[in-house]
Design an enzyme around this catalytic site. Structure first.
Site, mmCIF file in Angstrom:
data_model
loop_
_atom_site.group_PDB
_atom_site.id
_atom_site.type_symbol
_atom_site.label_atom_id
_atom_site.label_comp_id
_atom_site.label_asym_id
_atom_site.label_seq_id
_atom_site.Cartn_x
_atom_site.Cartn_y
_atom_site.Cartn_z
ATOM 1 N N GLU A 82 57.591 65.427 111.824
ATOM 2 C CA GLU A 82 59.048 65.612 112.044
ATOM 3 C C GLU A 82 59.484 65.772 110.720
ATOM 4 O O GLU A 82 59.282 64.669 109.829
ATOM 5 C CB GLU A 82 59.472 64.539 113.001
ATOM 6 C CG GLU A 82 58.849 64.578 114.391
ATOM 7 C CD GLU A 82 59.238 63.106 115.129
ATOM 8 O OE1 GLU A 82 59.726 62.220 114.153
ATOM 9 O OE2 GLU A 82 59.168 62.992 116.356
ATOM 10 N N TYR A 201 63.678 51.878 108.091
ATOM 11 C CA TYR A 201 63.754 53.041 108.931
ATOM 12 C C TYR A 201 65.134 53.168 109.268
ATOM 13 O O TYR A 201 65.876 54.558 109.323
ATOM 14 C CB TYR A 201 62.759 52.831 110.149
ATOM 15 C CG TYR A 201 61.640 53.819 109.995
ATOM 16 C CD1 TYR A 201 61.638 55.162 110.536
ATOM 17 C CD2 TYR A 201 60.517 53.545 109.247
ATOM 18 C CE1 TYR A 201 60.426 55.727 110.624
ATOM 19 C CE2 TYR A 201 59.438 54.292 109.232
ATOM 20 C CZ TYR A 201 59.526 55.604 109.617
ATOM 21 O OH TYR A 201 58.151 56.192 109.669
ATOM 22 N N VAL A 250 34.105 58.886 98.009
ATOM 23 C CA VAL A 250 34.272 57.969 96.635
ATOM 24 C C VAL A 250 34.190 56.667 97.247
ATOM 25 O O VAL A 250 34.755 55.957 98.067
ATOM 26 C CB VAL A 250 35.476 57.955 96.205
ATOM 27 C CG1 VAL A 250 36.068 56.905 95.186
ATOM 28 C CG2 VAL A 250 35.882 59.397 95.576
ATOM 29 N N SER A 544 54.369 60.407 101.491
ATOM 30 C CA SER A 544 53.212 60.567 100.978
ATOM 31 C C SER A 544 53.534 61.447 99.862
ATOM 32 O O SER A 544 52.895 61.178 98.500
ATOM 33 C CB SER A 544 52.209 61.541 101.893
ATOM 34 O OG SER A 544 51.934 60.522 102.919
#
Length: 625
Positions: A82, A201, A250, A544
């Site tokens: 979203e 939030y 990794v 992110s």
């Protein structure tokens, strides 16, 4: 690295950083954070693409932003995304990523046009009694006491919220309200999750409180997030010469940490006004930070069963995606349940982070997030309808023709009386470019997968795809005698178990997530949902991508401001509007107050008459006109 706002720096192009042609980059993972870091290295740091190496343990890029048609299994989406109009970093980047659909336009262009022409909103947010409208009427249903509990959390300092669950602040006055049903199902909060994240939030999305009941605040991509977001980024990077190394794990990154003082990156204030400088300087530091020089010295990778070490220099920049919300995910099928496999394995994001964290306390505490998978799990499923038998039941609830290519449900529909607390959604169809026109892809998820269903008397986690579809059809109001046949012969359902999907919501304290660039770090940064950046909220695409931008701008010394998190929490208009919306439009003068409280309130309002304040309060409905 510094923060900015406005269009002065947003529209500017940075100069090429000194010495960038002699540097290389190694990026762990191909989620949004990793791909964003690579894109910012190309666009703003202007690093040669062939100097950038991306390691991905799987065969496909995207991380949690997936969307696949798996031969022999079917269409699968583990989750959905979203978006918000004030994802400042996301739109900063996507304005530069060419569309793979329309020549000459950007991903942002096509996204903007789509959501202008086809705005998102829901016509049925919740159901009960097998497909009947739950009658929430867009109301939050909060008592005065409940509203006060929310406001108390809003104003509680972060430090007092460390390691505390939501239930330390909310009781049944909130937890039994429409507000909590809207909130927990939209954001996947559980009662035992972090009170700190809940507060963050509320503050982050205070400007969207009014759009919570009908999802008018949201925007969605045309297709699933893999095809609409990940593929254009991958194409952009491939065209720039960036090197992708798939099926490459990794295992560890080795650091040298010595007594010398590492780089000191003070807040310069460049490009900011005084308010922003003060705010940035007040950001609490990681309590485990030290000024010691910390350098990534070696990357240990495994490819095709062969271990390899990559030795690093100060000019080799390393971007580490630590942890992972879809780690250990497992898929079932139409006829098999999704397996429960919470055991962490070498080469995974959690295992790598644990190895890294042992080397310095400022590198975070992964066990805070990944040690209790029972508290961080939920399940999703992708239902593909195969013909015209099921769609009429969908249309009856969403009140839209699902085959038009436009908004369908406009967000999730929550079955309020579902034992699994099931929600389901159809975004614009077709959700996959190669999806047959007569089929629909529905995303279903349950917050309580360990409870027996209402129709299928089994926990969701023990159910096959067919059985999950049966439970969904039951809550859709399909006649009981038709449910088994429709689920078996007219749909294909793929369940997914995700043990760590809400790991980032676990109660935490300062320092449990490493800073994007730890104090003293020479050539490395942490990116993604388990890296720490101020004010933004995890479980979002913006978080992110922000960590990727901050990491690149810091290590590569890009001289351009990172757009600050949208400041709605500092806008009195948003605060006033939200305070009224939470009370379903009722002014504070309607609150249940005793005689003394009412008298004091009237006197305060009277004293303010003749100033701008009462005018502002009346304009936003805080007091009666």
């Amino acid at each position: 690295m510094y923060y900015s706002n406005g269009n002065y720096e947003a529209f500017a192009r940075p100069k090429k950083p000194l010495g960038i042609d002699h540097k290389s980059a190694y990026i762990v993972g191909t989620g949004l954070a990793a791909l964003s870091a690579a894109c910012y290295l190309v666009r703003d740091a202007q690093m040669p693409g062939e100097h950038i190496h991306i390691f991905e343990k799987d065969a496909t890029a995207g991380g949690a932003c997936d969307g696949l048609n798996i031969p022999g299994l079917g269409y699968v989406m583990r989750g959905g995304r979203e978006m918000d109009n004030h994802f400042e970093v996301m739109w900063d980047l996507f304005r530069s990523i060419p569309s793979i659909e329309t020549e000459g336009v950007s991903v942002l262009d096509e996204y903007y046009w789509l959501n202008k022409e086809d705005p998102n909103y829901s016509l049925c947010r919740a159901t009960k009694d097998r497909g009947h409208d739950a009658g929430t009427d867009g109301k939050f249903g909060l008592s005065d006491k409940a509203a006060q509990e929310i406001m108390k959390l809003f104003f509680t300092p972060d430090e007092e919220l460390y390691n505390k669950p939501i239930t330390d602040f909310f009781d049944d006055e909130v937890l039994n309200s429409n507000f909590w049903m809207y909130w927990r199902t939209m954001f996947a909060f559980e009662n035992w999750h972090s009170a700190l994240e809940m507060k963050l939030y509320i503050q982050r999305y205070i400007h969207h409180i009014g759009g919570l009941p009908d999802f008018s605040a949201l925007r969605f991509t045309r297709y699933n997030q893999y095809e609409s977001m990940i593929l254009p980024m991958v194409r952009y990077l491939e065209n720039a010469g960036v090197q992708f190394h798939f099926n490459t794990k990794v295992e560890n990154i080795e650091f040298t940490i010595d007594s010398a003082t590492g780089p000191v990156r003070e807040v310069t204030g460049t490009g900011q006004d005084t308010i922003l400088k003060i705010a940035q300087a007040a950001v609490p530091r990681n309590p485990y930070s030290t000024p010691n020089r910390k350098m990534a010295q070696r990357i240990i990778i495994a490819h095709d069963g062969t271990m390899q070490a990559i030795d690093l220099t100060e000019d080799d920049l390393v971007f580490i995606t630590n942890g992972g919300c879809v780690e250990n995910s497992s898929m079932g099928s139409q006829t098999t349940p999704a397996a429960w496999n919470p055991e962490l394995k070498p080469g995974g994001g959690w295992d790598m982070w644990k190895r890294i964290a042992k080397q310095d306390p400022s590198f975070g505490h992964p066990e805070v997030f990944c040690s209790d998978p029972q508290a961080t799990k939920w399940m999703s499923a992708t239902v593909t309808t195969l013909d015209g038998e099921i769609p009429p039941y969908i249309q009856r609830i969403c009140k839209r023709d699902p085959f038009t290519g436009h908004v369908v449900t406009g967000g999730i529909v929550t079955c309020t009386d579902s034992n699994w607390l099931m929600s389901w959604t159809l975004n614009r169809q077709q959700q996959f470019k190669n999806q047959p026109k007569e089929q629909l892809c529905v995303w279903v998820y349950g917050l309580f997968p360990d409870k027996p269903g209402n129709f299928v008397k089994k926990p969701m986690q023990e159910c096959t795809g067919e059985e999950i579809c049966q439970e969904w059809l039951y809550h859709m109001g399909v006649p009981i005698d038709q449910i088994p046949t429709l689920a078996r012969d007219h749909a294909n359902t793929v369940p997914v178990m995700m043990p760590y999907i809400t790991a980032f919501f676990m109660p935490r304290a300062a320092g449990d997530r490493p800073d994007v660039v730890p104090d003293g770090a020479v050539n490395f940064a942490f990116i993604g949902q388990f890296a720490q950046t101020p004010r933004d909220t995890i479980f979002t695409t913006e978080y992110s991508m922000r960590t990727g931008m901050e990491a690149v701008y810091t290590l590569a010394r890009v001289d351009r401001g990172v757009p600050e998190v949208w400041g709605s929490v500092y806008d009195v208009r948003n605060l006033l509007n939200a305070s009224v919306k939470l009370r379903d439009g009722k002014p504070i003068t309607d609150m249940h107050l005793n005689f003394i409280e009412k008298t004091v309130l009237k006197k305060v309002i009277h004293k303010l008459e003749g100033t701008e304040i009462p005018m502002l309060l009346r304009r936003y409905g805080v007091i009666e006109s």
